[in-house]
Design an enzyme around this catalytic site. Sequence first.
Site, PDB file in Angstrom:
ATOM      1  CD  GLU A 129      54.147 -34.585  -9.999  1.00  0.00           C
ATOM      2  OE1 GLU A 129      54.311 -36.304  -9.720  1.00  0.00           O
ATOM      3  OE2 GLU A 129      52.420 -34.938 -10.589  1.00  0.00           O
TER       4      GLU A 129
ATOM      5  NE  ARG B 251      47.967 -36.425  -5.830  1.00  0.00           N
ATOM      6  CZ  ARG B 251      47.541 -37.220  -6.764  1.00  0.00           C
ATOM      7  NH1 ARG B 251      47.460 -37.814  -8.067  1.00  0.00           N
ATOM      8  NH2 ARG B 251      45.882 -36.728  -6.200  1.00  0.00           N
TER       9      ARG B 251
ATOM     10  CG  HIS C 162      50.504 -36.235 -13.125  1.00  0.00           C
ATOM     11  ND1 HIS C 162      50.876 -35.907 -10.927  1.00  0.00           N
ATOM     12  CD2 HIS C 162      49.457 -37.776 -12.173  1.00  0.00           C
ATOM     13  CE1 HIS C 162      49.773 -36.293  -9.937  1.00  0.00           C
ATOM     14  NE2 HIS C 162      49.118 -37.326 -10.710  1.00  0.00           N
TER      15      HIS C 162
HETATM   16  C1  GLV Z   1      45.420 -37.483 -10.778  1.00  0.00           C
HETATM   17  O1  GLV Z   1      46.677 -37.686 -10.199  1.00  0.00           O
HETATM   18  C2  GLV Z   1      44.675 -38.789  -9.962  1.00  0.00           C
HETATM   19  O2  GLV Z   1      44.178 -37.815  -8.807  1.00  0.00           O
HETATM   20  O3  GLV Z   1      43.293 -37.964 -10.678  1.00  0.00           O
END
Ligand code: GLV
Length: 330
Positions: free
Chosen positions: A268, A239, A286
């Site tokens: 982000e 994250r 991401h």
């Molecule tokens: C993606 O970042 C998730 O948490 O699934």
Amino acid sequence: MKPKLLIARAIFPEIVEKLSNYFELEENQDDIIFSETELVARLQGKFGMLCTSSARVNTSLLSQVPSLKVVSTIAVGYDNFDLAACTKFGVMATNAPDVLNETTADFAWALMMATARRVTEAEHWLRAGHWEKWSYNAFLGADVHGTTLGILGMGRIGRAIARRARGFDMRVIYHNRSRLDPSAESEAGGAIYVDKETLLRDSDHLIVVVPYSAAAHHLIGEAELAQMKSSATLVNIARGGIVDDAALIRALQEKRIAAAGLDVFENEPRFNPGFLTLSNVVLTPHIASASQATRLAMANKAVDNLVAALEGRVPPNLLNNDVLQKTSIE
Ligand code: GLV
């Protein structure tokens, strides 16, 4: 009459179709990111919400949407949910774990290898028309095989990353809140538990895969980067906020570490533009869990959680079990 559900973000049409068997839907296939005010307006009279990490579910929101009983995120990470607040307001919160472990581990490896071997930097150079001759020292990178892989956070995804290291003859070291039992360590590529300092000091390639929490904020900052080898690479698939991006940019500029592969960023998608000035980073938006099959499986999990809540069953991925005392679910 069917209970009402807000689908807060765009999602696969087959998921919308499936949900329409159970709920009266308000969709958002235009994929607008709703502000809290817009979410509150759309959630009036709704039983549930299917969402992603972009929806912040906290006291401020929950105090304005009394009908809400369940929020289901299509993600494993749920730092956007204030679980204590969900429980206080009698709202079940669910996530979509497990089905993404292998896909996300694949991507961590893709980033690590692209970073170590300078894949995107070389491609940009080639696309820009610079390739006139082969040279012995073009884009010399770092080996992955036979080196030390460090993993910060040894949950299900961390273990899937570690297992893959066997085929690359890597030594795997890890740091985690708690040590795995010996059989789990052996399954995880023979991973060796070390303290955080040793992990930082000894890793040739360090992958960050801890969930975000206030305690994990800037877990990798100036001081931690200073302990890493100047030849090391850092990968963050966890994250934004776990790594101090400004400190990382400085370390990369000054070549205090060799390179970084980043799928997640602070703030982000409006990430620190300093990254764009660097050639020793691989940047992705991401997408670690983004295979067709896995994203569909995650969405189906999120649906299963909503349907269970609707039918008075405990959702399979309930995050705040203490909420059950406040609901009619047994
Ligand atoms: C993606 O970042 C998730 O948490 O699934």
